[in-house]
Design a protein around this motif. Structure first.
Motif, PDB file in Angstrom:
ATOM      1  N   VAL A 156       0.836  -1.148   0.142  1.00  0.00           N
ATOM      2  CA  VAL A 156      -0.177   0.067   0.177  1.00  0.00           C
ATOM      3  C   VAL A 156       0.700   1.846  -0.144  1.00  0.00           C
ATOM      4  O   VAL A 156       0.908   1.895  -1.125  1.00  0.00           O
ATOM      5  N   TYR A 183       0.691   0.480  -4.712  1.00  0.00           N
ATOM      6  CA  TYR A 183       0.278  -0.532  -5.336  1.00  0.00           C
ATOM      7  C   TYR A 183      -1.611  -0.908  -4.861  1.00  0.00           C
ATOM      8  O   TYR A 183      -1.670   0.007  -4.167  1.00  0.00           O
ATOM      9  N   SER A 184      -2.387  -0.644  -6.028  1.00  0.00           N
ATOM     10  CA  SER A 184      -3.499  -0.940  -5.869  1.00  0.00           C
ATOM     11  C   SER A 184      -3.961  -2.322  -5.039  1.00  0.00           C
ATOM     12  O   SER A 184      -3.535  -3.090  -4.786  1.00  0.00           O
ATOM     13  N   ASN A 185      -5.344  -2.599  -4.906  1.00  0.00           N
ATOM     14  CA  ASN A 185      -5.888  -3.790  -4.239  1.00  0.00           C
ATOM     15  C   ASN A 185      -5.650  -4.991  -5.325  1.00  0.00           C
ATOM     16  O   ASN A 185      -5.023  -5.994  -5.016  1.00  0.00           O
ATOM     17  N   LYS A 186      -5.964  -4.744  -6.615  1.00  0.00           N
ATOM     18  CA  LYS A 186      -5.769  -5.922  -7.382  1.00  0.00           C
ATOM     19  C   LYS A 186      -4.526  -6.326  -7.587  1.00  0.00           C
ATOM     20  O   LYS A 186      -4.053  -7.276  -8.247  1.00  0.00           O
ATOM     21  N   GLU A 187      -3.749  -5.055  -7.119  1.00  0.00           N
ATOM     22  CA  GLU A 187      -1.923  -5.783  -7.563  1.00  0.00           C
ATOM     23  C   GLU A 187      -1.447  -5.890  -6.776  1.00  0.00           C
ATOM     24  O   GLU A 187      -0.588  -7.196  -6.718  1.00  0.00           O
ATOM     25  N   GLU A 198      -8.393  -9.711  -4.390  1.00  0.00           N
ATOM     26  CA  GLU A 198      -8.893  -8.771  -4.162  1.00  0.00           C
ATOM     27  C   GLU A 198      -9.798  -8.954  -3.165  1.00  0.00           C
ATOM     28  O   GLU A 198      -9.363  -7.720  -1.598  1.00  0.00           O
ATOM     29  N   ARG A 239      -8.922  -6.774   0.323  1.00  0.00           N
ATOM     30  CA  ARG A 239      -9.689  -5.486   0.506  1.00  0.00           C
ATOM     31  C   ARG A 239     -10.020  -6.158   2.913  1.00  0.00           C
ATOM     32  O   ARG A 239     -10.059  -4.983   3.644  1.00  0.00           O
ATOM     33  N   ARG A 275      -5.928   4.008   3.457  1.00  0.00           N
ATOM     34  CA  ARG A 275      -5.248   3.898   2.735  1.00  0.00           C
ATOM     35  C   ARG A 275      -3.876   4.725   2.884  1.00  0.00           C
ATOM     36  O   ARG A 275      -2.802   4.811   2.858  1.00  0.00           O
ATOM     37  N   THR A 276      -4.571   5.781   2.619  1.00  0.00           N
ATOM     38  CA  THR A 276      -3.157   7.282   2.791  1.00  0.00           C
ATOM     39  C   THR A 276      -3.243   7.025   3.918  1.00  0.00           C
ATOM     40  O   THR A 276      -1.613   7.487   3.758  1.00  0.00           O
TER      41      THR A 276
END
Length: 210
Positions: A164, A168-172, A181, A185, A200-201
């Protein structure tokens, strides 16, 4: 009514910011200063709900002032509003634990940023958000020394945190860790709950700070 303290060494900018803030419902500028040293003094005297401060100033810069204020007032809400998006400044600001970092050219988003900060959110200008993944990636290349076990974070959860932080995104993340995924999550929700973070930030910032 939320009380705002303004610290900036440019009097014209201070006057403009005061007009913008006082025009926003629920906010009132209760004090102004033009140096970090004055910011520390006025914060102690006025106890504002939020401090909006520049970074490059004579006598004491904003980073030094924020560090001194936060050492005495752990819950202080500080937003930097500056012309400079230097990586070094951004990293120092995040490590100090300030609530946000905005650029003066994004002044139109200031009212929304004030509301978000008072609601407990971390606030960053668009140019700063674009820099965060690279800054986080740089941090992960160094040994952060983060004791994840003391936070009851499992090794797999720690891997999710690192990814994170690298943007990277959740998919990645799911592809890299061979997870679904949905599982990612779930991991992310559990991590945020354990660390008492909102999104996530904030998680990426937490990783960089620690």
């Amino acid at each position: 009514m939320k009380k705002i303290l303004l610290i900036d060494d440019d009097e014209l900018i201070t006057m403009s910011l005061e007009m913008i803030i006082n025009a926003e419902e629920g906010f009132e500028v209760i004090g102004k200063g033009n140096s970090g040293r004055e910011g520390v003094k006025l914060y102690d005297e006025l106890q504002p709900d939020l401090l909006l401060m520049d970074i490059r100033m004579a006598d004491m810069n904003g980073l030094e002032a924020a560090e001194e204020i936060l050492s005495k007032h752990k819950d202080a809400i500080i937003l930097f509003l500056t012309t400079f998006s230097d990586d070094e400044y951004i990293v120092k600001a995040l490590k100090l634990g300030v609530r946000g970092y905005l650029l003066k050219q994004d002044y139109k988003s200031l009212p929304a940023a004030l509301h978000a900060a008072m609601d407990g959110q971390s606030v960053f200008g668009g140019a700063i958000v674009d820099k965060l993944p690279a800054l986080m990636n740089s941090a992960t290349e160094e040994d952060s020394g983060f004791d994840y076990q003391s936070k009851d974070i499992s090794e797999k959860e720690y891997e999710v945190i690192q990814l994170v932080a690298e943007g990277y995104s959740n998919k990645e993340i799911a592809q890299k860790l061979f997870l679904s995924e949905g599982t990612v999550r779930n991991y992310l929700s559990t991590i945020l709950e354990k660390l008492e973070l909102r999104d996530r930030t904030q998680l990426a910032i937490f990783y960089l700070k620690n």
